[in-house]
Design an enzyme around this catalytic site. Structure first.
Site, PDB file in Angstrom:
ATOM      1  CB  SER A   1      -0.907   0.037   1.224  1.00 49.02           C
ATOM      2  OG  SER A   1      -1.685  -1.132   1.294  1.00 49.02           O
TER       3      SER A   1
HETATM    4  N1  SAH Z   1      -0.160  -5.296   4.046  1.00 57.16           N
HETATM    5  C1  SAH Z   1       0.543  -5.564   2.826  1.00 57.16           C
HETATM    6  C2  SAH Z   1      -0.314  -5.205   1.636  1.00 57.16           C
HETATM    7  C3  SAH Z   1      -0.557  -6.382   0.828  1.00 57.16           C
HETATM    8  S1  SAH Z   1      -1.804  -6.282  -0.412  1.00 57.16           S
HETATM    9  C4  SAH Z   1       1.889  -4.903   2.797  1.00 57.16           C
HETATM   10  O1  SAH Z   1       2.202  -4.105   3.710  1.00 57.16           O
HETATM   11  O2  SAH Z   1       2.679  -5.165   1.900  1.00 57.16           O
HETATM   12  C5  SAH Z   1      -3.033  -7.328   0.280  1.00 57.16           C
HETATM   13  C6  SAH Z   1      -2.635  -8.740   0.570  1.00 57.16           C
HETATM   14  O3  SAH Z   1      -3.794  -9.395   1.063  1.00 57.16           O
HETATM   15  C7  SAH Z   1      -2.156  -9.530  -0.639  1.00 57.16           C
HETATM   16  O4  SAH Z   1      -0.885 -10.046  -0.397  1.00 57.16           O
HETATM   17  C8  SAH Z   1      -3.214 -10.633  -0.772  1.00 57.16           C
HETATM   18  O5  SAH Z   1      -2.686 -11.863  -1.212  1.00 57.16           O
HETATM   19  C9  SAH Z   1      -3.718 -10.743   0.670  1.00 57.16           C
HETATM   20  N2  SAH Z   1      -5.040 -11.365   0.818  1.00 57.16           N
HETATM   21  C10 SAH Z   1      -6.114 -11.242   0.002  1.00 57.16           C
HETATM   22  N3  SAH Z   1      -7.130 -11.980   0.479  1.00 57.16           N
HETATM   23  C11 SAH Z   1      -6.693 -12.585   1.615  1.00 57.16           C
HETATM   24  C12 SAH Z   1      -7.262 -13.491   2.554  1.00 57.16           C
HETATM   25  N4  SAH Z   1      -8.501 -13.958   2.399  1.00 57.16           N
HETATM   26  N5  SAH Z   1      -6.514 -13.904   3.600  1.00 57.16           N
HETATM   27  C13 SAH Z   1      -5.238 -13.462   3.774  1.00 57.16           C
HETATM   28  N6  SAH Z   1      -4.636 -12.624   2.900  1.00 57.16           N
HETATM   29  C14 SAH Z   1      -5.349 -12.182   1.843  1.00 57.16           C
END
Ligand code: SAH
Length: 248
Positions: free
Chosen positions: A97
């Site tokens: 993000s």
């Molecule tokens: N917090 C992260 C942002 C990652 S983007 C950072 O600081 O880099 C969102 C993430 O959520 C992705 O990696 C995606 O694979 C994950 N995601 C999506 N659905 C999910 C679920 N049901 N359970 C766990 N992770 C999930």
């Protein structure tokens, strides 16, 4: 003559390295870029303070944003953009993000030193690293195994010892790691998963982007009062990658 010059050149060299070495070290550590990033975050927070209803971000949160080495959480070919106020691809169709959004979400969680926090969507591990110094324990779940494993290694190598990671569908939360003072979801869901509300302590706060694939998503604050009542407030239109379910 010749020998008289030597100490001069020696002193010049010592003087120069006293100036240059910290500058070079600072550049490699990207401290100046982080300082600039924090200024941009503060500016962004001012523009949005009316709609978000927050008057500036917590100094504790800004201090952590100033210290976490974001460039170590993005793919090498993206490093030059690591401190720009924008999201970046981290592989598998996912993104880290935008710094302002990470700072805002962290602020909204009101993290305290004795708090246990759950994150859904570990991704690169950056949000977990930002939370780590602010709380007692971070539990973070990622559904894409490759991303979750890489983030777990990265967080351990960088010394974020109070972060526990798990590969699973975060919809179900992580009861054994909780209950939680705060929950942050970093992927957009079309509803607030009831198990997450369940695992939130009374007085706890959850920040989650809510909205369907093609609908506007809103950063949403869910508060569970001391008596267990659940209050929901939409704060800001946002754009997150979708919350996926393991069985999809
Ligand atoms: N917090 C992260 C942002 C990652 S983007 C950072 O600081 O880099 C969102 C993430 O959520 C992705 O990696 C995606 O694979 C994950 N995601 C999506 N659905 C999910 C679920 N049901 N359970 C766990 N992770 C999930």
């Amino acid at each position: 003559m010749h020998s008289a010059l030597k100490p001069f050149w020696g002193a010049l060299l010592v003087g120069l390295s006293a100036f240059l070495l910290p500058a070079i070290a600072g550049a490699a550590d990207h401290a100046p870029q982080r300082e600039e990033m924090v200024r941009t975050i503060e500016q962004h927070a001012r523009y949005t303070s009316d709609i978000v209803g927050e008057d500036g971000l917590s100094p504790r949160v800004l201090e952590v944003m100033r210290s976490v080495q974001r460039h170590l959480f993005v793919p090498e070919r993206r490093r030059s953009l690591a401190y720009a106020d924008r999201p970046l691809e981290i592989g598998y169709g996912q993104t880290i993000s935008q710094p302002f959004i990470v700072a805002l979400m962290t602020h909204l969680l009101e993290p305290g030193p004795d708090h246990v926090v759950l994150e859904i969507g570990t991704g690169s591990g950056y949000q977990a690293a930002v939370l780590s110094p602010l709380v007692a324990k971070v539990c973070t779940i990622e559904v894409i195994a490759e991303l979750g494993e890489a983030a777990a290694k990265r967080l351990a190598a960088l010394g974020y010892a109070n972060v526990e990671t798990k590969i699973a569908d975060g919809y179900h939360g992580w009861p054994e790691c909780g209950p939680f003072d705060a929950i942050v979801v970093t992927a957009a869901a079309d509803h607030v998963p009831p198990p997450l509300v369940e695992q939130l302590k009374p007085g706890g706060r959850m920040v989650i982007p809510v909205g369907g694939m093609f609908a506007t998503q809103h950063l949403t604050l869910v508060e569970k009062t001391e008596s267990g009542e659940v209050l929901t407030r939409q704060l800001l239109p946002v754009r997150f990658v979708p919350f996926t379910r393991a069985w999809q």
